[in-house]
Design a protein around this motif. Structure first.
Motif, PDB file in Angstrom:
ATOM      1  N   LEU A  11     120.257  29.579  -1.220  1.00 59.88           N
ATOM      2  CA  LEU A  11     121.183  28.615  -0.614  1.00 59.88           C
ATOM      3  C   LEU A  11     122.254  29.392   0.150  1.00 59.88           C
ATOM      4  N   SER A  55     128.200  22.547   1.616  1.00 58.73           N
ATOM      5  CA  SER A  55     126.766  22.804   1.733  1.00 58.73           C
ATOM      6  C   SER A  55     126.198  22.039   2.920  1.00 58.73           C
ATOM      7  N   ASP A  98     120.162  23.148   2.566  1.00 62.60           N
ATOM      8  CA  ASP A  98     120.352  23.772   1.263  1.00 62.60           C
ATOM      9  C   ASP A  98     120.244  22.753   0.136  1.00 62.60           C
TER      10      ASP A  98
END
Length: 624
Positions: free
Chosen positions: A219, A264, A268
């Motif tokens: 990520l 984020s 991801d």
């Protein structure tokens, strides 16, 4: 403004596409039309103006299979895409809960440890009452620590320095409830979990998340500070001001980051969602070699990811009922950093929202199929949860057969690898029960049944019941046009059909090593011209004639609410359309009967209870 960020083909069978766990209701693939319909749902919500931009994506087969962006990530700039960074707010709680379970699995802490063992500032707390036990880590995870709901105060504590947070805790906090007695949503509890994590691991919270979760999962566009990302692909948060959209400055990383500090992207988060869905294997079987570790590359073992998605505390947030006076809808639960919804038409759905000054977000997935939806918006508390719910509903067909419980590997190996599939002994028992119903034999019954069956219903009474069914529907056999069902491996439901009707039969097997049938139930249709049959016929005729008054031949008992019964039945009839009698599902055939009503638009289930002597209707229930 809208751009399609990705419209890749769904992975091949070899890559494990959207997976049905059983034959009913699963999706094998998506089409361009499915994605266009999903885009239309998102476009419609975006057009209502709740946020300058929305980025969303669809997860299936462990991958992001479609994504799109609408609006502007920054006013005057372009639309967001799957790699645009948004603050995800309370969706961060799933990262914190995962980290705590990583420490639990490593033996660094236990969930029932008092949190004060790791955060000494909590040691002097009275926890709301003198006899209350200390707050535990489990209670912080499940939001049952007793703290008052703290939105929006908690959101504005995001950048609180650790030293100031320690001082806040040392001074004590207020309690609404004794710990462990009631759910109440709490950001404070997850901020405390961040301190627990740091003290138990010896590693700062953000460093632990980066090294133990983000890095192993790849990520690369997930973090905790706005300035660590490419500013040209960072969504700016906005609120409605007097002059229109006003920019909301980013809060810095601080003590409340464990409850809402993560940034984020759709890409991801697709991996994050896929990791949770992957904890429920497509074949529905457990750990084959018994090592308990699972066999994927996720840093948190599958059993712990499943535990996060199990109901741990009832939230109490549900509406009262689906129909006026009807039974309540299923409750919503909180797991560990995730909400768990047991949907009546789709089974388990897991989700979490994020609401924050400048942002709103939601991730939602269906563990039985691995299908998920993520939506990120850049308006204050942007309502992304209704959006993901609508998209997921459009992608996942309704079915009562979705299953997420895992079968023991040794057992499932003999069941074509399907969790919830009937045991071989259950199928054999159904076959023996059919033979017994056709030609009863006490010795065969003794061999098939556990001892309680004859005690619960003597064989002579059971033979009489079978005779009544044969008189009322004719000679019967298992219905070849209706598939038998199993709610669990030890259960079987099937239908017996004759010239004059169909009735339901059910068996339940015992938990013995060599299981036997511990219950056999049969639905008995009403006798012709009985008070029950007359009431049933009259009610169905009334349902099919909207202008007709309640039938005088069916008096309602004084103890029942006649007006409520009539309203509920009319509502169901409007839904189903003109109905005719279908299969009998349950009932004695004398005072009670539960029967399917097959309508023009839907099938509903009607249950009646009458006074055999007077013919009065004591109870009438309907379900969709």
């Amino acid at each position: 403004m809208r751009v399609a960020c990705e419209d890749s083909a769904v992975p091949s069978d070899q890559a494990a596409g959207p997976r049905p766990v059983n034959a009913a209701g699963g999706r094998d693939h998506f089409t361009a039309g499915d994605f266009a319909a999903a885009d239309a749902i998102v476009s419609d919500l975006f057009a209502r103006g709740g946020q300058p931009a929305i980025a969303y994506g669809i997860v299936a087969g462990g991958e992001l299979v479609h994504s799109a962006g609408f609006g502007a990530r920054v006013l005057g700039a372009g639309a967001p895409d799957a790699d645009t960074v948004f603050r995800i707010a309370s969706m961060s709680k799933s990262f914190t809960a995962s980290a705590i379970l990583l420490l639990r699995d490593a033996g660094a802490l236990a969930l029932d440890d008092p949190a004060a063992e790791y955060v000494p500032e909590l040691a002097g707390w009275t926890c709301g009452s003198a006899d209350a036990a200390p707050v535990t880590i489990r209670q912080l995870l499940t939001m049952t620590a007793g703290f008052p709901t703290d939105d929006p105060w908690g959101d504005r504590q995001q950048g609180l320095p650790i030293t100031a947070f320690d001082q806040l805790l040392a001074a004590g906090v207020s309690f609404n409830w004794a710990p462990g007695t009631r759910f109440e949503y709490s950001n404070l509890g997850y901020a405390i979990l961040g301190r627990v994590l740091t003290m138990a691991s010896g590693v700062l919270y953000d460093e632990f998340i980066r090294t133990r979760l983000l890095a192993p999962l790849g990520l690369t566009r997930t973090g905790f500070n706005a300035d660590e990302f490419d500013q040209e692909n960072l969504a700016v948060g906005y609120r409605h001001g007097l002059g229109g959209w006003a920019e909301v400055p980013f809060d810095p990383y601080g003590a409340f980051a464990p409850m809402g500090g993560v940034f984020s992207t759709v890409s991801d988060l697709a991996r994050w969602v896929a990791g949770f869905a992957a904890a429920f294997p497509p074949d529905g079987t457990g750990d084959a070699d018994g090592d308990g570790e699972g066999h994927d590359a996720h840093p948190l073992r599958p059993a712990s990811r499943r535990q996060m998605q199990l109901p741990q505390a009832v939230t109490g947030w549900r509406a009262a009922g689906r129909l006026p006076g009807g039974p309540p809808v299923p409750p919503e639960y909180y797991g560990f950093g995730l909400f768990v919804d047991e949907d009546p038409s789709r089974g388990r759905v897991v989700s979490h929202s994020g609401g924050y000054p400048g942002f709103g977000s939601n991730m939602r997935w269906h563990p039985a199929t691995g299908i998920g939806v993520i939506a990120l918006g850049n308006g204050t508390y942007a309502p992304m949860s209704p959006l993901t719910g609508l998209v997921l509903d459009a992608l996942v067909p309704s079915s009562s057969a979705y299953q997420v419980a895992l079968a023991p590997a040794a057992t499932a190996a003999g069941q074509a690898g399907k969790a919830g599939a009937p045991w071989p002994q259950t199928l054999a028992a159904q076959d023996k029960a059919d033979r017994l119903l056709a030609d009863w034999d006490d010795a065969a019954a003794d061999a098939l049944f556990t001892e309680n069956v004859a005690l619960d219903g003597p064989y002579n009474e059971r033979r009489h019941t079978i005779g009544l069914i044969r008189e009322r529907i004719g000679d019967f056999t298992a219905d070849p046009n209706r598939q038998a069902e199993s709610d669990t491996p030890a259960h079987r439901r099937w239908w017996l059909t004759g010239e004059n009707g169909t009735v339901q039969a059910q068996i339940q097997l015992s938990p013995e090593r060599s299981p036997r049938v511990m219950s056999l139930t049969l639905a008995v249709p009403p006798a012709p011209n009985s008070s029950l049959a007359r009431a049933l016929d009259a009610v169905v005729e009334w349902l099919n004639d909207p202008g007709q008054d309640w039938p005088s031949s069916v008096p309602v008992a004084a103890s029942a609410d006649a007006g409520l019964i009539a309203r509920r039945l009319r509502m169901a009839a409007a839904w189903a359309g003109k109905c005719s009698l279908g299969a009998f599902q349950a009932g004695s055939g004398t005072a009670s009967s539960t029967v399917e009503l097959v309508g023009e638009h839907a099938t509903i289930t009607l249950s009646l209870l009458v006074n055999r002597a007077t013919g009065e209707l004591r109870q009438a229930d309907v379900s969709l």
